[in-house]
Enzyme design. Sequence first.
Site, short mmCIF file in Angstrom:
data_model
loop_
_atom_site.label_atom_id
_atom_site.label_comp_id
_atom_site.label_asym_id
_atom_site.label_seq_id
_atom_site.Cartn_x
_atom_site.Cartn_y
_atom_site.Cartn_z
N GLY A 67 0.83 -1.21 0.00
CA GLY A 67 0.00 0.00 0.00
C GLY A 67 0.85 1.25 0.00
O GLY A 67 2.03 1.21 0.34
N GLY A 69 0.70 5.49 1.15
CA GLY A 69 -0.02 6.49 1.93
C GLY A 69 0.56 7.87 1.74
O GLY A 69 1.51 8.06 0.96
N PHE A 71 2.35 9.58 3.71
CA PHE A 71 3.68 9.81 4.28
C PHE A 71 4.68 8.71 3.94
O PHE A 71 5.81 8.72 4.43
CB PHE A 71 3.57 9.93 5.80
CG PHE A 71 2.58 10.94 6.24
CD1 PHE A 71 2.69 12.26 5.86
CD2 PHE A 71 1.49 10.57 7.02
CE1 PHE A 71 1.75 13.20 6.25
CE2 PHE A 71 0.55 11.50 7.42
CZ PHE A 71 0.68 12.82 7.04
N GLY A 72 4.29 7.76 3.12
CA GLY A 72 5.19 6.67 2.80
C GLY A 72 4.42 5.47 2.29
O GLY A 72 3.39 5.61 1.64
N ARG A 73 4.89 4.28 2.65
CA ARG A 73 4.25 3.07 2.14
C ARG A 73 3.96 2.08 3.25
O ARG A 73 4.44 2.22 4.38
CB ARG A 73 5.13 2.43 1.07
CG ARG A 73 6.54 2.06 1.49
CD ARG A 73 7.35 1.58 0.28
NE ARG A 73 7.44 2.58 -0.77
CZ ARG A 73 7.39 2.31 -2.08
NH1 ARG A 73 7.30 1.06 -2.49
NH2 ARG A 73 7.46 3.27 -2.96
N VAL A 74 3.15 1.09 2.91
CA VAL A 74 2.85 -0.01 3.83
C VAL A 74 3.50 -1.26 3.25
O VAL A 74 3.32 -1.58 2.07
CB VAL A 74 1.34 -0.22 3.98
CG1 VAL A 74 1.06 -1.37 4.96
CG2 VAL A 74 0.66 1.06 4.45
N LYS A 90 3.44 0.09 8.53
CA LYS A 90 3.16 1.43 7.99
C LYS A 90 4.39 2.29 8.21
O LYS A 90 4.78 2.56 9.35
CB LYS A 90 1.93 2.02 8.68
CG LYS A 90 1.50 3.38 8.15
CD LYS A 90 0.21 3.81 8.86
CE LYS A 90 -0.28 5.15 8.35
NZ LYS A 90 -1.54 5.55 9.04
N ASP A 184 -12.70 9.31 9.16
CA ASP A 184 -12.14 8.90 7.87
C ASP A 184 -12.73 7.56 7.41
O ASP A 184 -12.02 6.70 6.89
CB ASP A 184 -10.62 8.80 7.95
CG ASP A 184 -9.96 9.03 6.59
OD1 ASP A 184 -10.64 9.51 5.66
OD2 ASP A 184 -8.75 8.74 6.45
N LYS A 186 -14.22 5.29 4.97
CA LYS A 186 -14.29 5.18 3.51
C LYS A 186 -13.84 3.76 3.14
O LYS A 186 -13.19 3.08 3.95
CB LYS A 186 -13.41 6.22 2.84
CG LYS A 186 -11.93 6.17 3.21
CD LYS A 186 -11.15 7.29 2.55
CE LYS A 186 -9.67 7.25 2.95
NZ LYS A 186 -8.90 8.34 2.30
N ASN A 189 -10.38 2.32 3.89
CA ASN A 189 -10.00 2.12 5.29
C ASN A 189 -10.76 0.97 5.96
O ASN A 189 -10.68 0.80 7.17
CB ASN A 189 -10.22 3.40 6.10
CG ASN A 189 -9.18 4.46 5.77
OD1 ASN A 189 -8.13 4.16 5.21
ND2 ASN A 189 -9.46 5.71 6.12
N ASP A 202 -6.27 2.86 9.66
CA ASP A 202 -5.88 4.25 9.44
C ASP A 202 -6.64 5.20 10.37
O ASP A 202 -7.61 5.84 9.97
CB ASP A 202 -6.07 4.66 7.98
CG ASP A 202 -5.24 5.89 7.63
OD1 ASP A 202 -4.80 6.60 8.56
OD2 ASP A 202 -5.04 6.16 6.44
N THR A 220 -11.75 12.93 3.81
CA THR A 220 -11.78 12.72 2.36
C THR A 220 -13.01 13.42 1.81
O THR A 220 -14.13 13.17 2.29
CB THR A 220 -11.81 11.22 2.05
OG1 THR A 220 -10.67 10.60 2.66
CG2 THR A 220 -11.77 10.98 0.55
#
Length: 369
Positions: A67, A69, A71-74, A90, A184, A186, A189, A202, A220
């Site tokens: 994944g 995000g 700020f970075g990746r999962v 994360k 959040d 959605k 998530n 998240d 969102t």
Amino acid sequence: MSKSDIKKTVSDEYASNIGHNNNCMLEDIDKIQEYLECSKINFENRLKRQPMKESSVNDFTFHKTIGMGAFGRVMLVNHKLDPRKFLAMKIMKKEQILKRNYLQHVANEKQLLSNLRHPFIIQMEYCAKDLCNLYFVMPFIVGGDLFGLMSERGVLDELHAMFYAGQMVLALEYLHSLDIIYRDLKPENVLISGDGFIKLTDLGLSKRITSNRTTTLCGTPYYLAPEIIAIKPYGKPVDWWALGIIIFEMVAGSVPFNADNEKKLFYKILSGSYRMPINFSPNLSHLVKNLLRVDLTKRYGNLTKGIADIKHHRWFIKIDWIMLYNKNMAPPYVPTFTSPSDTHNFEVFVEEDANLMCTEVDQNQFADF
């Protein structure tokens, strides 16, 4: 003994008796309030304890990205001491956290992920940091997310949507009992476990509110409640609005409010103007209509009966809330996977060079992590 000491003693005894050694159980419809009170006591007690012991990023073996995000990746990882158990790490770049002024959001997320305990909410197992990044490590949820399932199927039938929505209701009920708003909700998530049940993930935008109101503009766009867009003080009802959006989307295949730019989208949300699909059953239409009320005094979840208006609604008539909480209902869909590390339910991502250096970051900002 002071009044505060007496209160603490009574609370500890109450939590122990009701919660079966501080494991709050929900086995009877008449015990829901006791379960929530027990959960709140345990949550408060966990907050007072020492924070989670920090791990080292070198304790983990990295496999692949599952994944991306803000700020970075999962990444799919496993702890070197337990190579058969797979986890989702994360990775958040400190530089990006500071650049976007999200330090408090990330601190809130760590606190909540460490201390929440609910069958339909993800929980953190390890945390770590180095000069460049923060690392939150959680169970790997092998089934992917609701967004991926909806992208594959287009729409879900009402029974399928009801099954997921019911778990979201129980998770939000738990969060709200702790005075936490999720903010959040959605499809991206909502993770789907290997057993077919969900996990909300998240919690970066989640917040514990003491005054029952906050004013931060976040979330969102498609799922934002009108009061957030209008920059009015808001509280827990924003999550019930988002529930209405996601229920609509699961069965319709699209969100109720859509536009080619954010200004038009926000105008539509503020006006509360949308078209109810003709394939919705009367009960579903009635529930969605009352969740997507611009007028807070008419929105389900915010009326005199609170969450009872939602849980006792005719659309949820086939949900036994206690059986659902205890995962004693048969899921309408169980994801396929060949092993605990199977990632075919996730998007494929280009891997990043692990040797990339980060720019200098003020480490004092992250002292509490």
